[in-house]
Design an enzyme around this catalytic site. Structure first.
Site, PDB file in Angstrom:
ATOM      1  N   HIS A 137       0.834  -1.217   0.000  1.00  0.00           N
ATOM      2  CA  HIS A 137       0.000   0.000   0.000  1.00  0.00           C
ATOM      3  C   HIS A 137       0.860   1.255   0.000  1.00  0.00           C
ATOM      4  CE1 HIS A 137       0.245   1.052   4.374  1.00  0.00           C
ATOM      5  NE2 HIS A 137       0.231  -0.235   4.596  1.00  0.00           N
ATOM      6  N   ASP A 153       6.271   1.133   6.281  1.00  0.00           N
ATOM      7  CA  ASP A 153       4.821   0.885   6.206  1.00  0.00           C
ATOM      8  C   ASP A 153       4.181   1.924   5.305  1.00  0.00           C
ATOM      9  OD1 ASP A 153       2.257   0.037   6.650  1.00  0.00           O
ATOM     10  OD2 ASP A 153       2.137   0.810   8.688  1.00  0.00           O
ATOM     11  N   GLU A 183      -4.875   2.055   2.882  1.00  0.00           N
ATOM     12  CA  GLU A 183      -4.885   0.929   3.824  1.00  0.00           C
ATOM     13  C   GLU A 183      -5.075   1.430   5.242  1.00  0.00           C
ATOM     14  OE1 GLU A 183      -3.430  -1.987   6.779  1.00  0.00           O
ATOM     15  OE2 GLU A 183      -2.672   0.008   6.401  1.00  0.00           O
ATOM     16  N   GLU A 184      -4.381   2.527   5.572  1.00  0.00           N
ATOM     17  CA  GLU A 184      -4.231   2.879   6.984  1.00  0.00           C
ATOM     18  C   GLU A 184      -5.519   3.310   7.667  1.00  0.00           C
ATOM     19  OE1 GLU A 184      -1.839   2.086   8.639  1.00  0.00           O
ATOM     20  OE2 GLU A 184      -0.005   2.110   7.442  1.00  0.00           O
ATOM     21  N   ASP A 214       3.262  -6.275   3.664  1.00  0.00           N
ATOM     22  CA  ASP A 214       2.920  -5.152   4.544  1.00  0.00           C
ATOM     23  C   ASP A 214       3.370  -5.403   5.986  1.00  0.00           C
ATOM     24  OD1 ASP A 214       1.959  -2.747   5.470  1.00  0.00           O
ATOM     25  OD2 ASP A 214      -0.140  -3.366   5.498  1.00  0.00           O
ATOM     26  N   HIS A 256       4.276   3.537  12.470  1.00  0.00           N
ATOM     27  CA  HIS A 256       3.439   4.729  12.652  1.00  0.00           C
ATOM     28  C   HIS A 256       4.103   5.816  13.501  1.00  0.00           C
ATOM     29  CE1 HIS A 256      -0.363   1.953  12.004  1.00  0.00           C
ATOM     30  NE2 HIS A 256       0.462   1.973  10.971  1.00  0.00           N
TER      31      HIS A 256
END
Ligand code: ZN
Length: 449
Positions: free
Chosen positions: A258, A270, A304-305, A332, A402
């Site tokens: 993604h 990510d 995606e997130e 991922d 994140h």
């Protein structure tokens, strides 16, 4: 399983796999492209100009690579925007706290919220202390066990706190390791709870500080100020390109990652890494002049997130073709050293995939275990399409996940290249099978993230 399938890949497929591995391990262009993407465009939250600029660039590069049917497939995505945010300890002493708002949170009223803090370790403890929570900021200081278990506080903490009359929720960042780095990530408001209160993460260090103060019987007061907002949905795209199959073009192997990320760091791990690895895998198959019998389609998902709208839009746009999707691969989990794939599908299909995995034994990346596919492909997997998730060495992933530290520095070219090799060999092997993998019946898979 027919004897032809049980016999494993053909000699020609094995020879192609060896070439793909050698080419991937010697490659310098893929990792350079990953660094360029993240350094140039920065983070890529859904609704942001940087995400759309990255997609425009990727489409242009895919055309330059000579891939076929390059296109952006439209998706409407949520558009949450982080505003100015801060948290500070007011009592028992004054000090700034290391915080970050959770994706999807409402803001505080202008001027912020100043309130006493109740620290709990779990939802159960909050229930037991519900009478003490009214008017307070609840801090969930839940130590990391597994991502799936601990992430429940990030996703549902704000509504659980609002339900017992709290005015805001803080969580301990979802990570086993911290150097005062707060971790963001998606949260959701429970539709059965009328009040929406702000949700933010503190660092592990600050969560433990507040917990120790409470244990000593000290009264804790925190000031929280957040100007986060949600705007109307915005247009975005899944980034798609193909090598059209030479014999069965309507049968499709999807290889994916993604392209969107959280709005801190540059989302290198990510999931720019998984995106560029999937793209590079398809590029190498094409560059080596291999002509897969089935279509190999690279998809760089959007959103995606905070919505997985890209995966759902793909399922809806391609619903009529899903019966002819051989498998959906995704990377991922960070492009750290790969050891194989988690496979979601029937036992018969698992056995066939395990046979293909043996082509990756030379780089110790061929271990196939039953498990869940990834979030973006979940909508397809619910329709019975077999799913493969690239399994990688996991020690460091949640250290950086994140956070502002998710930049290309945490990755390295050798591990990345091994991921490319694993994705390329598996995608090519699936595209060359004598018959497509059997599908499972449609069933909800009930995923996290
Ligand atoms: Zn991801």
């Amino acid at each position: 399983v027919s004897s032809a399938l049980a016999a494993g890949p053909s000699a020609a497929t094995e020879a192609a796999a060896a070439r793909l591995i050698a080419a991937a391990l010697a490659d310098t262009t893929g990792f350079r492209r990953l660094a360029y993407l993240t350094d140039t465009f920065g983070h890529r939250l859904s609704g942001s100009a940087s995400l759309e600029a990255t997609i425009d660039w990727a489409l242009g590069e895919m055309r330059k690579d000579g891939l076929q049917k390059v296109r952006g497939e439209p998706v409407m995505v949520p558009h949450w925007v982080r505003g100015a945010e801060s948290a500070a300890l007011v009592a028992p002493r004054r000090a700034p706290l290391h915080m970050i708002g959770l994706g999807g949170t409402v803001g505080t009223p202008p001027g912020g919220i100043t309130a006493p803090v109740l620290v709990v370790s779990s939802f159960d403890e909050l229930q037991a202390k519900a009478a003490q929570a009214r008017g307070k900021i609840v801090l969930f200081d839940a130590p990391f066990t597994t991502y799936d278990e601990t992430v429940r506080y990030r996703v549902g903490g704000a509504s659980a706190a609002a339900k017992v009359g709290a005015v805001a929720a803080l969580i301990r960042s979802v990570t086993p390791f911290s150097m005062q780095t707060p971790h963001t990530g998606g949260m959701r408001y429970d539709s059965t709870v009328a009040v929406k209160v702000p949700g933010a993460a503190l660092t592990v260090e600050d969560a433990e500080l507040l917990h120790r103060m409470q244990d000593r019987g000290e009264s804790i007061v925190v000031h929280l100020e957040m100007a986060d907002t949600t705007l109307p949905d915005a247009p975005s795209r899944n980034t798609v390109a193909e090598i059209v199959g030479s014999e069965r073009p309507d049968e499709v192997v999807v290889v994916s990652g993604h392209l969107d990320s959280w709005d801190v760091g540059t989302g290198a791990m990510d999931d720019a890494g998984g995106s560029v690895a999937a793209w590079q895998a398809v590029k190498l198959i094409q560059q080596l002049g291999l002509k897969p019998k089935r279509t190999i389609r690279v998809v760089l998902w959007t959103n995606e997130e905070n919505g997985t709208r890209g995966g759902k839009a793909y399922r809806d746009a391609h619903r009529a073709e899903l019966a002819k999707h051989v498998a959906a691969l995704e990377s991922d989990n960070g492009v750290f050293r790969p050891d194989g794939f988690r496979f979601q599908g029937t036992p018969e299909a698992l056995e066939i995939v395990a046979g293909l995995g043996r082509m990756l034994d030379s780089i110790d990346a061929g271990k196939i275990v039953p498990g869940e596919g990834e979030a973006d492909v979940d909508a397809m997997l619910e329709q019975g399409v077999p799913g493969l998730a690239l399994d990688v060495e996991q020690t460091r992933y949640f250290w950086y996940h994140h956070t502002p530290a998710d930049i290309v520095t945490v990755l390295n070219r050798d591990d990345f290249n091994r991921c490319v090799a694993a994705l390329a060999v598996m995608a090519y092997g699936l595209a060359e099978l004598p018959a497509p993998l059997p599908h499972a019946g449609p069933a909800p898979t009930g995923r996290r993230r």
